[in-house]
Design an enzyme around this catalytic site. Structure first.
Site, PDB file in Angstrom:
ATOM      1  N   GLY A  27       0.945  -1.237   0.068  1.00  0.00           N
ATOM      2  CA  GLY A  27       0.044  -0.002   0.105  1.00  0.00           C
ATOM      3  C   GLY A  27       0.884   1.129  -0.170  1.00  0.00           C
ATOM      4  N   GLY A  47       1.564   4.600   1.878  1.00  0.00           N
ATOM      5  CA  GLY A  47       1.315   5.545   3.102  1.00  0.00           C
ATOM      6  C   GLY A  47       1.051   6.942   2.798  1.00  0.00           C
ATOM      7  CB  THR A  48      -1.792   9.025   2.612  1.00  0.00           C
ATOM      8  OG1 THR A  48      -2.549   8.714   3.602  1.00  0.00           O
ATOM      9  CG2 THR A  48      -2.167   8.122   1.433  1.00  0.00           C
ATOM     10  CG  ASP A  59      -2.162   3.109   5.971  1.00  0.00           C
ATOM     11  OD1 ASP A  59      -3.182   2.179   6.363  1.00  0.00           O
ATOM     12  OD2 ASP A  59      -1.435   3.924   6.757  1.00  0.00           O
ATOM     13  CE1 TYR A  97      -1.439   8.868  10.034  1.00  0.00           C
ATOM     14  CE2 TYR A  97      -2.019   8.146   7.749  1.00  0.00           C
ATOM     15  CZ  TYR A  97      -1.434   7.913   8.990  1.00  0.00           C
ATOM     16  OH  TYR A  97      -1.215   6.684   9.401  1.00  0.00           O
ATOM     17  CE  LYS A 122      -3.823   3.416   9.923  1.00  0.00           C
ATOM     18  NZ  LYS A 122      -3.003   4.544   8.755  1.00  0.00           N
ATOM     19  CG  HIS A 164      -4.348   5.985  14.392  1.00  0.00           C
ATOM     20  ND1 HIS A 164      -4.627   7.149  13.492  1.00  0.00           N
ATOM     21  CD2 HIS A 164      -3.069   5.687  14.402  1.00  0.00           C
ATOM     22  CE1 HIS A 164      -3.508   7.123  12.921  1.00  0.00           C
ATOM     23  NE2 HIS A 164      -2.517   6.512  13.359  1.00  0.00           N
ATOM     24  CG  ASN A 205       0.236   1.763  17.019  1.00  0.00           C
ATOM     25  OD1 ASN A 205       1.222   1.727  16.833  1.00  0.00           O
ATOM     26  ND2 ASN A 205      -0.559   2.739  16.201  1.00  0.00           N
ATOM     27  CD  GLN A 231      -1.112   0.752   9.427  1.00  0.00           C
ATOM     28  OE1 GLN A 231      -0.565   1.857   9.775  1.00  0.00           O
ATOM     29  NE2 GLN A 231      -2.219   0.437   8.736  1.00  0.00           N
ATOM     30  CE  LYS A 267       5.355  10.897   2.182  1.00  0.00           C
ATOM     31  NZ  LYS A 267       6.691  11.845   2.071  1.00  0.00           N
ATOM     32  N   PRO A 292       7.399   9.920  -7.221  1.00  0.00           N
ATOM     33  CG  PRO A 292       6.128  11.266  -9.172  1.00  0.00           C
ATOM     34  CD  PRO A 292       6.949  11.411  -7.853  1.00  0.00           C
ATOM     35  CE  LYS A 319       8.032   2.757 -13.617  1.00  0.00           C
ATOM     36  NZ  LYS A 319       9.268   2.018 -13.837  1.00  0.00           N
TER      37      LYS A 319
HETATM   38  P1  A2P Z   1       9.783  10.583  -0.312  1.00  0.00           P
HETATM   39  O1  A2P Z   1       8.319  10.859  -0.152  1.00  0.00           O
HETATM   40  O2  A2P Z   1      10.359  11.974  -0.681  1.00  0.00           O
HETATM   41  O3  A2P Z   1      10.140   9.420  -0.970  1.00  0.00           O
HETATM   42  P2  A2P Z   1       8.559   5.188   5.828  1.00  0.00           P
HETATM   43  O4  A2P Z   1       7.386   4.623   4.644  1.00  0.00           O
HETATM   44  O5  A2P Z   1       9.146   4.247   6.621  1.00  0.00           O
HETATM   45  O6  A2P Z   1       7.585   6.164   6.937  1.00  0.00           O
HETATM   46  O7  A2P Z   1       9.364   5.999   5.251  1.00  0.00           O
HETATM   47  C1  A2P Z   1       8.911   7.190   4.499  1.00  0.00           C
HETATM   48  C2  A2P Z   1      10.201   8.006   4.047  1.00  0.00           C
HETATM   49  O8  A2P Z   1      11.129   7.278   3.146  1.00  0.00           O
HETATM   50  C3  A2P Z   1       9.950   9.131   3.173  1.00  0.00           C
HETATM   51  O9  A2P Z   1      10.772  10.200   3.780  1.00  0.00           O
HETATM   52  C4  A2P Z   1      10.286   8.986   2.006  1.00  0.00           C
HETATM   53  O10 A2P Z   1      10.405  10.260   1.193  1.00  0.00           O
HETATM   54  C5  A2P Z   1      11.301   7.930   1.996  1.00  0.00           C
HETATM   55  N1  A2P Z   1      11.571   6.926   0.928  1.00  0.00           N
HETATM   56  C6  A2P Z   1      10.274   6.385   0.297  1.00  0.00           C
HETATM   57  N2  A2P Z   1      10.994   5.458  -0.413  1.00  0.00           N
HETATM   58  C7  A2P Z   1      12.079   5.452  -0.528  1.00  0.00           C
HETATM   59  C8  A2P Z   1      13.061   4.885  -1.272  1.00  0.00           C
HETATM   60  N3  A2P Z   1      12.944   3.685  -2.155  1.00  0.00           N
HETATM   61  N4  A2P Z   1      14.476   5.043  -1.168  1.00  0.00           N
HETATM   62  C9  A2P Z   1      14.845   5.901   0.010  1.00  0.00           C
HETATM   63  N5  A2P Z   1      13.749   6.629   0.507  1.00  0.00           N
HETATM   64  C10 A2P Z   1      12.532   6.413   0.389  1.00  0.00           C
END
Ligand code: A2P
Length: 325
Positions: A21, A23-24, A51, A56, A85, A118, A169, A192, A272, A276, A280
């Protein structure tokens, strides 16, 4: 085990959840519209599981993106799996439906696919404040039996406002309390929790599997490291030498290695990213495999360290993280 980026895991109530999923939650400074664009890009890239949460503060934007992608024919509503949540200030049973209706109004959707409690901890009822405080700035805690909250969530499922219900949690003891409710109608389909190689949750995962509860891992990449929310004394996960080395070996990034680790052990992940390229990348984890030995190497870097320990609530009687798991 999740076998492809579009694979879904069965849930105990007969529904299913996509294994990866988006994260938002973002703690970055964003301008209005950034979340709409990010979620639209996510859906174009292939994400079908989003999510979110009332807390948020951006469900209006997430909903706008979902509706735009339905309107332009990219997806149908039933293709999307949206999780929301129930926030801590709405745990009183008479507040539950109100919170859900607030979420649905922001989203401009008729139902959410999954609704999670939550946290097991309640704060004083409030529709305005996320963290209600008294005049001295002290957080106003509340004592609500989360089993009663759960019963109110079951009613929301019965009237069709949500398709599945679960928790977030909860430690294993708190999960047991819900499972042992005398009039339980629906088991929580998932729990979660924060989950990544520095907090691999192996005991909680085993417990959840034994009860047919899916473990959904949040912060799978080690969070954006915003000092406002997290314990910055824990080093950045993605700099870990073991993860980097395994990435080099498989021609993948450390992020892809940690996500692959989770899908191989049956953990649903919600990384999260609003970028793009990285969105991906985070789905491109099904063209390589970690060996049993490599999985053990990653198990070996576990430190039982939480980035999100929400310490300001550690005196709450239902604080979940005093227990081992
Ligand atoms: P960004 O949104 O600029 O890609 P988590 O999912 O553990 O909360 O982590 C989210 C953080 O990890 C965000 O700061 C996100 O930044 C960064 N992030 C997401 N995908 C990657 C990736 N493939 N490599 C490095 N950092 C990533």
């Amino acid at each position: 085990m999740i076998y492809s980026a579009d694979d879904r895991c069965p849930l105990d109530d007969g529904n299913s959840i996509p294994g990866i999923g988006l994260g938002t939650f973002s703690s970055d400074k964003l301008v209005k519209g950034d979340v709409v664009e990010a979620v639209k890009a996510g859906i174009e890239i292939g994400y079908r599981h989003l999510d979110g949460a009332l807390m948020y503060g951006n469900e209006d934007e997430v909903g706008e993106a979902i509706r735009a992608k339905i309107a332009d024919g990219t997806v149908k509503r039933e293709d999307i799996f949206y999780t929301s949540k129930l926030w801590m200030t709405y745990l009183s049973p008479n507040m539950v439906r109100k919170a859900l209706e607030k979420t649905l109004k922001s989203l401009q959707l008729d139902y959410v696919d999954l609704y999670l409690m939550h946290w097991p901890m309640a704060l004083k009822p409030s529709e305005e404040e996320i963290f209600p405080r008294d005049a001295n700035g002290k957080l106003l805690l509340d004592d609500v039996d989360f089993c009663e909250t759960w019963a109110a969530m079951e009613c929301c499922k019965e009237v069709g406002l949500v398709r599945s219900i679960g928790v977030s949690n909860f430690n294993h003891r708190q999960l047991e309390m819900v499972l042992k409710m005398p009039n339980l109608k629906y088991k929580p389909v998932c729990n979660q929790v924060e989950c990544h190689p520095y907090l691999n949750q192996s005991k909680l995962l085993k417990f959840c599997k034994s009860k047919n509860i899916v473990l959904v891992g949040y912060s799978p990449l080690g969070t954006p490291r915003n000092p406002k929310y997290l314990n910055t004394s824990i080093p950045p996960l993605l700099n870990d030498p073991v993860l980097k080395k395994l990435g080099e070996k498989h021609h993948k990034t450390a992020a892809q290695v940690v996500l692959r680790y989770q899908v191989q052990r049956g953990v649903v992940v919600v990384p999260k990213s609003f970028n793009p390229g990285r969105m991906k990348q985070n789905r491109e984890i099904f063209d390589f495999q970690l060996t049993d030995e490599e999985m053990e190497m990653i198990d070996g870097i576990n430190r039982n360290c939480r980035y999100i320990s929400i310490e300001m609530l550690q005196d709450h009687p239902k604080y979940p993280f005093h227990d081992e798991y």
